[in-house]
Design an enzyme around this catalytic site. Sequence first.
Site, PDB file in Angstrom:
ATOM      1  N   GLU A  73       0.848  -1.208   0.000  1.00  0.00           N
ATOM      2  CA  GLU A  73       0.000   0.000   0.000  1.00  0.00           C
ATOM      3  C   GLU A  73       0.880   1.254   0.000  1.00  0.00           C
ATOM      4  O   GLU A  73       0.775   2.104   0.887  1.00  0.00           O
ATOM      5  CB  GLU A  73      -0.984  -0.027   1.175  1.00  0.00           C
ATOM      6  CG  GLU A  73      -1.959  -1.183   1.061  1.00  0.00           C
ATOM      7  CD  GLU A  73      -3.159  -1.133   2.011  1.00  0.00           C
ATOM      8  OE1 GLU A  73      -3.213  -0.253   2.886  1.00  0.00           O
ATOM      9  OE2 GLU A  73      -4.054  -1.990   1.845  1.00  0.00           O
ATOM     10  N   GLU A  99      -4.738  -8.879  -0.298  1.00  0.00           N
ATOM     11  CA  GLU A  99      -5.473  -8.556   0.941  1.00  0.00           C
ATOM     12  C   GLU A  99      -6.922  -8.359   0.551  1.00  0.00           C
ATOM     13  O   GLU A  99      -7.228  -7.532  -0.317  1.00  0.00           O
ATOM     14  CB  GLU A  99      -4.962  -7.258   1.584  1.00  0.00           C
ATOM     15  CG  GLU A  99      -3.733  -7.428   2.420  1.00  0.00           C
ATOM     16  CD  GLU A  99      -3.326  -6.151   3.156  1.00  0.00           C
ATOM     17  OE1 GLU A  99      -4.202  -5.418   3.652  1.00  0.00           O
ATOM     18  OE2 GLU A  99      -2.112  -5.902   3.211  1.00  0.00           O
TER      19      GLU A  99
HETATM   20  O1  AHR Z   1      -4.985  -6.071   7.034  1.00  0.00           O
HETATM   21  C1  AHR Z   1      -4.882  -4.928   7.812  1.00  0.00           C
HETATM   22  C2  AHR Z   1      -4.225  -3.776   7.074  1.00  0.00           C
HETATM   23  O2  AHR Z   1      -5.040  -3.372   6.019  1.00  0.00           O
HETATM   24  C3  AHR Z   1      -2.896  -4.048   6.413  1.00  0.00           C
HETATM   25  O3  AHR Z   1      -1.836  -3.939   7.301  1.00  0.00           O
HETATM   26  C4  AHR Z   1      -2.819  -2.981   5.375  1.00  0.00           C
HETATM   27  O4  AHR Z   1      -2.037  -3.358   4.257  1.00  0.00           O
HETATM   28  C5  AHR Z   1      -4.281  -2.733   5.000  1.00  0.00           C
HETATM   29  O5  AHR Z   1      -4.592  -1.406   4.953  1.00  0.00           O
END
Ligand code: AHR
Length: 511
Positions: free
Chosen positions: A193, A315
Amino acid sequence: MKKSIGFFFCFLLIPFLLNAQNSLLIKTDEGRDIINKNIYGHFAEHLGRCIYGGIWVGKDSQIPNTRGLRNDVLEALKEMSVPVIRWPGGCFADTYHWKDGIGPAEKRPKFVNTNWGGVVEDNSFGTHEFLDFCELIGAEPYININVGSGTVQEAREWVEYINSDNESPMANLRRQNGREKPWNVKYWGIGNETWGCGGHMSPEFNVDIFKKFATFCPGKFKILSGGTSDDLNWTEVSMKNILTGRGAHLMQGYSYHYYTICHDWSKKGSAVNFDESEWFSTMKKTWWVDENLKQHTDIMDKYDPEKKVALLADEYGNWFDVEPGENPSFLYQQNTLRDAVTAALYLNIFNNHCDRVRMANIAQTVNVLQAVLLTKDNEIVKTPTYYVFKMFKPHQDAVMLPFDLTSADYTSGTEKIKALSVSASKDKTGKIHISIANLDPVNQQEISCTIQGADIKKVSGEIITAEKMNALNDFGKGEEVNIKTFEDVTLKNGKLTAKLPAKSVVMLMIE
Ligand code: AHR
């Protein structure tokens, strides 16, 4: 009176009329793309009780463990066939210095986990422990490199430490720490991110940073950090600048993150106490991933028509409010039938995009967000999401089968979405699996399926459902949600008819 009786009978007919809308044609003779087993991957970050307490309890713990890793968690993950696992973050990755997590545990420095609650990180779970964990559950490791606060040299040395079989300072250090043979880790994420917690970069700057790190990190499969899911410009800039510029060979994967939140980031909604409008909004927001992936893959197709670069949804999942009484930074949430149905929806979507989506990592493995496992001291709970992953195992590495689906709508007020989500595959033995989620929490859906190109003799099925939308599995109680045999499917003249209960996930197995 007459009028109202007529109205009453019309009303009774509605479900039948709706059911007539559901039909499915599976084209077994047109399968081409493989559903990469890595779509069934997971993500484990140093966040809350995911690693500490969830996966790692330490060698001296009273909780039964193998070299510090919880046996109950190892067993449950093996049974679910986890193909790949991403670590150490997430936002945490960009503050993580890997050399702090090697060598004798008592000598490892401690530091504060500034991303997740300001708790002390003692580094007892580091590179060796993570890779041991992966070997024990038979999963491939996917390591995310620190770009935010790390250096290219640090990243390069990490790859050397893990993968080099030569005489080299880092390979020798690994040997000194007890591991002779390299682990040969394939997947390397370059930053996380980078638009946000990973550095608040612009897409142009991210591309340049990626090229710099990727040039000097010898890993086989390098993944560029994607933008927010709605930032199509980020994908455009990344694909154009890398694939048509210098260093096109550096990128093998592009990362995509998406979280389903019920309302908005300031009020995400309870994981357990929700009404039907919140159920609907969770389904609708998850359905959007299908459309959103198409937007991103259309851009990728422009620059990479041969689909060499994989899209990794590394994710994703439901993100609800933390359970009352829990540390707000630990992101601990319960998991209900709603999570099971959305997990099925996500996985069906990924399966159907498997020509481009070649990995997905649900967030996160234990005790965080849409976890497959919850632990409390020495107890463990397999969540409804766990059972969906278990049920969908036959799709791993099977050939995706295209289909035509006509689905009834699931309506809420003035809004509507498709009630049914489907994906289908043929495994190496020729067995066909069709996974269907009925998103409608009130109406049963009857569906008729034609299996084109196959002479079918036998059908059986499994189901995940419950009476309540928020049925769940909890500590010290019997399970409310797990896999049961599905009987409501018939085979007549080569055609299947199935009655899918409201709010259910069904897997049909066809031979
Ligand atoms: O999964 C929790 C968080 O969500 C992670 O650390 C981040 O990459 C995302 O914003």
